[in-house]
Every structure is written in structure tokens, then in C-alpha cells.
Design a protein around this motif. Structure first.
Motif, PDB file in Angstrom:
ATOM      1  N   MET A  33      38.093  17.207  28.877  1.00  0.00           N
ATOM      2  CA  MET A  33      37.797  16.952  27.476  1.00  0.00           C
ATOM      3  C   MET A  33      37.083  18.184  26.923  1.00  0.00           C
ATOM      4  N   ILE A  34      37.510  18.655  25.765  1.00  0.00           N
ATOM      5  CA  ILE A  34      36.862  19.782  25.108  1.00  0.00           C
ATOM      6  C   ILE A  34      36.150  19.266  23.869  1.00  0.00           C
ATOM      7  N   VAL A  35      34.858  19.561  23.785  1.00  0.00           N
ATOM      8  CA  VAL A  35      34.054  19.152  22.640  1.00  0.00           C
ATOM      9  C   VAL A  35      33.730  20.374  21.799  1.00  0.00           C
ATOM     10  N   PHE A  36      34.066  20.309  20.519  1.00  0.00           N
ATOM     11  CA  PHE A  36      33.683  21.338  19.559  1.00  0.00           C
ATOM     12  C   PHE A  36      32.514  20.793  18.736  1.00  0.00           C
ATOM     13  N   ALA A  37      31.465  21.599  18.596  1.00  0.00           N
ATOM     14  CA  ALA A  37      30.305  21.200  17.799  1.00  0.00           C
ATOM     15  C   ALA A  37      29.872  22.396  16.973  1.00  0.00           C
ATOM     16  N   CYS A  38      29.253  22.148  15.834  1.00  0.00           N
ATOM     17  CA  CYS A  38      28.877  23.268  14.971  1.00  0.00           C
ATOM     18  C   CYS A  38      27.491  23.086  14.392  1.00  0.00           C
ATOM     19  N   LYS A  39      26.867  24.208  14.121  1.00  0.00           N
ATOM     20  CA  LYS A  39      25.567  24.241  13.458  1.00  0.00           C
ATOM     21  C   LYS A  39      25.846  24.509  11.978  1.00  0.00           C
TER      22      LYS A  39
END
Length: 270
Positions: free
Chosen positions: A208-214
Motif C-alpha cells: 500500500m502506498i500512502v501519499f500525504a501532504c503538508k
């Protein structure tokens, strides 16, 4: 340790130490005889061979030409090499806490350190904890022979990842393990990033690849993502279209689930 035939590989026990397996077409880094940590085509050493690495490069959909990239976990250097060769404006730092992994880097044609690339023998936890909040991209792909190290999936670690990013910076995390554990780690990432995270299945694997952003980068409109994809496909020989479609599909699913939860809460309150 270099193994070059299947019989040697099936009989080998490395006690958790990294070793190289080589055949006519590829070279792989492994910690045991069952799982491949990194793999490289002999004829195309800078190409991304494993599907999860291709999916992690999906950060390009939101930030086409980053200036600073931090990576946790070197492995066979697939992501480091790809970014080094194909993102010429990026300064790249890689934290790898296993000196035995770093010692094998020549087998994978990983470039020597220069003004754009630094490979540090350092725990990734320390890299983000001591960072100056200026990484535009953070790629977390840290594993050892037991799987995902506890210090690289704790709430404190993900909090530090958030702080290490520049404004509108993006993190991509590779998760692998039981569905329950991956869901637990995703919940932690959601908390650290105030909900600005999305998880997709990696191409051709159970990762599973999780993309998160600030910030709000992951809220880029669908049409803007697809328009930018046209230029990206001219520059990168990656399956970015499939990753884009998976991200957009998951965004729609997440919005639907959120709306259902809201409706249920309103019904209970009313």
C-alpha cells in the motif's frame, strides 16, 4: 554475499544480513530467500522494476520538478537512481541505517555522493527529527529483515515527517504487512497530516502506498492532474496514468465514505 543460482538461493540462510542474488537479467537485494527488497535490470540499471516504486513516483502528479528530496531506506537504490537521473534539479539525501546495505551499492550502479546526492548511514527517524522543514518530497521505504521497523511507523515518527516537509511538501510511504497493521499506520498518518492523506494499492504488488501532504497539494482538481499527466508522460517512462487513475478513484471513494459517515452522524443527532 553474492548468489548466482536458484539452488544456492533456496538453501541460503542469511540471518537477516543483506545479500545479492544475480541471474542473467536482473540483480536483487534480499534479506532472506523468499522476499525481494530491491531489483535492477542488468540492461537498464536506472529503470524502476518493482511496481511499488513506480507507484511511489506518483508524487510527480502533484509536484513535477521538486528541488529537494529526502529518502528513508536505500535498498538497491532504485528510487534514488531514478530521481538522480530524471529529476536533474533535485538535491537528494538518503538515510540508510544498515552499513551492510550501503556496502552493496556498487552492485546496483548507485552513483557516488556529489553535490546533488548524499547517502548517509543514519536512522530515518533521526533524519526527519533533525530536519529543517525544507524537504519538498519525502519517500519512506524503510524495511529490515523483520519488516517495517517500529521507529519508522510510530505516531511520533509521522509527526516528525510532517514537520520535516516544506510548505506544500509531499510524503509517499511504502507499507507492507497485514491489512490491520497497514490500516493502523494509515490512521497515524492521517492524524499527523490532519487528514491530508490518501492510500492506494501499489502496482503489481500487495504493498500500500500512502501519499500525504503538508498543505492542500493532494486537493488538486482531477482535470489539473490529468492535464499535467500529458507532460509527465513525455518525460518519464512510468505507468503514471494508472497511478493517477487509482488516486482519483480513491479520492472519490474517500469522499463518499466521509459523506456517509456525516449523514449517519446527523441521523443519530437528529
Amino acid at each position: 554475499m553474492l548468489l548466482d543460482n536458484v539452488r544456492e538461493l533456496s538453501a541460503f540462510s542469511s540471518d537477516g544480513k543483506p545479500f545479492i542474488y544475480k541471474n542473467a537479467h536482473s540483480v536483487s537485494l534480499q534479506f532472506d530467500n523468499t522476499a525481494v527488497q530491491s531489483e535492477m535490470y542488468v540492461a537498464a540499471p536506472d529503470a524502476l522494476l518493482l511496481g511499488y516504486t513506480v507507484t511511489m513516483m506518483g508524487f510527480l502528479l502533484f509536484k513535477h520538478s521538486p528541488g529537494t528530496i529526502a529518502m528513508i531506506g536505500l535498498g538497491g537504490g532504485s528510487l534514488a537512481k531514478y530521481c538522480y537521473r530524471n529529476l536533474p534539479h533535485a538535491a537528494i539525501v538518503v538515510a540508510e541505517n544498515n552499513p551492510e546495505v550501503i556496502a552493496l551499492k556498487d552492485h546496483f550502479h548507485i552513483p557516488e555522493d556529489d553535490r546533488r546526492l548524499q547517502i548517509r548511514c543514519q536512522d530515518g527517524r533521526d533524519l526527519v527529527r533533525d530536519a529543517d522543514s525544507d524537504y519538498e518530497i519525502l519517500l519512506v521505504d524503510g524495511f529490515d529483515h523483520t519488516g517495517q521497523p517500529p521507529q519508522l511507523c510510530s505516531q511520533a515518527f509521522y509527526d516528525d515527517c510532517y514537520q520535516a516537509l516544506a510548505p506544500e511538501g509531499i510524503m509517499a510511504v511504502n507499507l507492507l504487512g497485514s491489512r490491520a497493521n497497514m490500516t493502523h499506520y494509515l490512521d497515524r498518518i492521517q492524524r499527523s497530516f490532519d487528514g491530508a492523506a490518501i492510500a492506494v494499492e501499489a502496482l503489481e504488488s500487495s504493498n500500500m502506498i500512502v501519499f500525504a501532504c503538508k498543505g492542500k497539494s493532494l486537493e488538486m482538481p482531477d482535470q489539473a492532474i490529468m492535464n499535467g499527466l500529458k507532460d509527465l508522460e513525455l518525460q518519464h517512462a512510468l505507468l503514471l496514468r494508472m497511478t493517477a487513475q487509482n488516486i482519483l478513484r480513491q479520492r472519490r471513494t474517500d469522499k463518499l465514505i466521509a459523506a456517509l459517515h456525516l449523514s449517519a452522524a446527523q441521523l443519530r443527532a437528529g
